[in-house]
Design a protein around this motif. Structure first.
Motif, PDB file in Angstrom:
ATOM      1  N   GLU A  62       0.835  -1.203   0.000  1.00 15.21           N
ATOM      2  CA  GLU A  62       0.000   0.000   0.000  1.00 15.21           C
ATOM      3  C   GLU A  62       0.872   1.256   0.000  1.00 15.21           C
ATOM      4  OE1 GLU A  62      -3.863   1.776   2.402  1.00 15.21           O
ATOM      5  OE2 GLU A  62      -2.439   0.485   3.460  1.00 15.21           O
ATOM      6  N   ALA A  63       1.915   1.257   0.841  1.00 15.24           N
ATOM      7  CA  ALA A  63       2.802   2.420   0.917  1.00 15.24           C
ATOM      8  C   ALA A  63       3.607   2.588  -0.363  1.00 15.24           C
ATOM      9  CB  ALA A  63       3.731   2.283   2.121  1.00 15.24           C
ATOM     10  N   GLU A  64       4.094   1.473  -0.910  1.00  7.33           N
ATOM     11  CA  GLU A  64       4.909   1.556  -2.123  1.00  7.33           C
ATOM     12  C   GLU A  64       4.081   2.020  -3.313  1.00  7.33           C
ATOM     13  OE1 GLU A  64       8.110  -1.181  -4.648  1.00  7.33           O
ATOM     14  OE2 GLU A  64       7.078  -2.033  -2.911  1.00  7.33           O
ATOM     15  N   LEU A  65       2.879   1.466  -3.453  1.00  7.22           N
ATOM     16  CA  LEU A  65       2.018   1.863  -4.566  1.00  7.22           C
ATOM     17  C   LEU A  65       1.573   3.314  -4.423  1.00  7.22           C
ATOM     18  CD1 LEU A  65       0.512   1.263  -7.155  1.00  7.22           C
ATOM     19  CD2 LEU A  65      -1.310   0.197  -5.794  1.00  7.22           C
ATOM     20  N   ALA A  66       1.266   3.726  -3.204  1.00  3.40           N
ATOM     21  CA  ALA A  66       0.886   5.127  -2.997  1.00  3.40           C
ATOM     22  C   ALA A  66       2.014   6.058  -3.429  1.00  3.40           C
ATOM     23  CB  ALA A  66       0.533   5.358  -1.527  1.00  3.40           C
ATOM     24  N   ARG A  67       3.231   5.686  -3.121  1.00  2.29           N
ATOM     25  CA  ARG A  67       4.371   6.501  -3.555  1.00  2.29           C
ATOM     26  C   ARG A  67       4.463   6.510  -5.073  1.00  2.29           C
ATOM     27  NH1 ARG A  67      10.824   5.798  -1.902  1.00  2.29           N
ATOM     28  NH2 ARG A  67      11.446   7.892  -2.581  1.00  2.29           N
ATOM     29  N   GLY A  68       4.285   5.341  -5.683  1.00  4.13           N
ATOM     30  CA  GLY A  68       4.331   5.274  -7.138  1.00  4.13           C
ATOM     31  C   GLY A  68       3.257   6.138  -7.787  1.00  4.13           C
ATOM     32  N   LEU A  69       2.059   6.123  -7.233  1.00  5.69           N
ATOM     33  CA  LEU A  69       0.964   6.920  -7.788  1.00  5.69           C
ATOM     34  C   LEU A  69       1.195   8.413  -7.614  1.00  5.69           C
ATOM     35  CD1 LEU A  69      -1.985   4.681  -6.592  1.00  5.69           C
ATOM     36  CD2 LEU A  69      -1.371   5.129  -8.976  1.00  5.69           C
TER      37      LEU A  69
END
Length: 376
Positions: free
Chosen positions: A169-176
């Motif tokens: 969740e944290a990694e994808l949020a950063r990617g987005l």
């Protein structure tokens, strides 16, 4: 139609990769330029008077290609085909500082879209995945790409061993938050013949539990949808209008020419395949003027099957009437209507007139659904 160009060379082989990629101490760039131009000329002669909608440089690591070779191939394509207005020209790139330094030259050559193999936004994961860059270097390359190219995609691999819901969740949020209009988000799969497959067989690597992977997939769909980059294909997400036109040609079963080692093509009802090993391919080009290993006339049933299997990966689904014309069959001979009705009642498929599509819930089970419904 579309054109795919394969550059097979990498600095090193990633442990999860089963693509046609090779490590070589030396590369004769002049010989490779001439061979690729010859292979392109052969395909162009067989596809005269076609409009080219996209060019895709894949690999391997095509960002290792000298920009002069990229320019020569784009110029040759422009001479031999009619380029569509606003043609999409994509190049896959590793996010190293050495390759990022070439981005301006690649843009000057005509590349207007880049696909960056970031793969992760965590240094420990990058080390696990065998990547040569770290997060800092990757983000710096992304900044350069976004300043140089009209459109940018980057890849991330999730469902890695030990990755929790909170981690992803944290990694994808950063990617987005990074501002690209397209993301390719793949679950880690253990492919036969890879280093990871060997480690898994030795009990030294434990893949993520499938149920956990499904949870992460559902999270991915929800987060990308909320961010305005919904899934348009099972693993690809884009702002409306920024979908990969080249890949849509594959999934919508359009014509494409493939040149370079191991490249596949579909043109005028023919399936084409180039020699896979770089040395075998370049020898074939020297001998024959092209790198073809085989050309096969696809029968109508094969075309219908391929169009179904590719098209059902898309959120938009398929037009069964169009595929029936390709397959020279009735719709009832293409698909099992009873199975479709059962799966639709479970919320896994949706049938609207001739259009059939797999729902987001069904995409989780796509590999199981396809053999249930495709009868051609």
């Amino acid at each position: 139609m579309a054109l795919y160009v394969h550059w097979p060379f990498c600095v090193s082989k990633c442990p999860y990769c089963d693509f046609n990629s090779h490590v070589r101490a030396e590369i004769d760039n002049a010989a490779w330029r001439d061979a690729l131009l010859s292979d392109l000329a052969h395909e162009a002669a067989l596809n005269e008077r076609r409009v080219l909608g996209s060019i895709f440089f894949g690999g391997g690591t095509p960002s290792l290609m000298p920009p002069a070779i990229v320019s020569a191939l784009i110029d040759a394509a422009a001479r031999r085909w009619t380029l569509a207005p606003g043609i999409e020209i994509t190049l896959e790139a590793n996010p190293s500082s050495v390759e990022a330094a070439r981005f301006a030259d690649l843009a000057a050559a005509g590349v207007n879209r880049v696909s960056l193999g970031l793969q992760s936004l965590e240094d420990e994961a990058l080390h696990f995945l065998g990547r040569a860059h770290d997060v800092r270097e990757g983000l710096a390359a992304l900044d350069v790409a976004q300043s140089v190219f009209d459109r940018v995609n980057f890849d991330l691999i999730y469902a890695r061993p030990g990755q929790s819901e909170t981690d992803w969740e944290a990694e994808l949020a950063r990617g987005l938050s990074l501002g690209t209009g397209h993301l390719s988000l793949y679950q880690l799969t253990i492919e036969p013949g890879t280093r990871f497959a060997t480690l898994a067989a030795q009990g030294k690597l434990t893949p993520a539990d499938p149920d956990h992977g499904a949870t992460l997939y559902e999270m991915t769909q929800a987060m990308t949808q909320a961010a305005g980059l919904p899934a348009y294909e099972i693993s690809n997400h884009a702002r409306p209008g920024e979908e990969s036109r080249h890949n849509l040609t594959y999934w919508r079963y359009g014509d494409y020419a493939g040149i370079g080692p191991g490249a596949h093509g579909r043109r005028a009802g023919m399936a084409t395949l180039r020699h896979r090993k770089p040395e075998n391919w370049i020898s074939a080009v020297s001998r024959n003027g092209h790198g073809l290993q085989s050309e096969e006339v696809l029968d109508a049933a094969s075309k219908g099957r391929e169009a179904l299997l590719m098209g059902l990966r898309l959120a938009e689904g398929v037009d069964l009437d169009r595929i029936a014309r390709l397959a020279e069959r009735q719709v009832e001979q293409l698909v099992d209507e009873g199975a479709i009705a059962r799966l639709a009642a479970l919320g896994l498929l949706r049938r609207e007139g001739p259009r059939l599509r797999v729902t987001p819930a069904g995409m989780l089970l796509l590999d199981a659904i396809l053999p249930e419904i495709v009868t051609v």
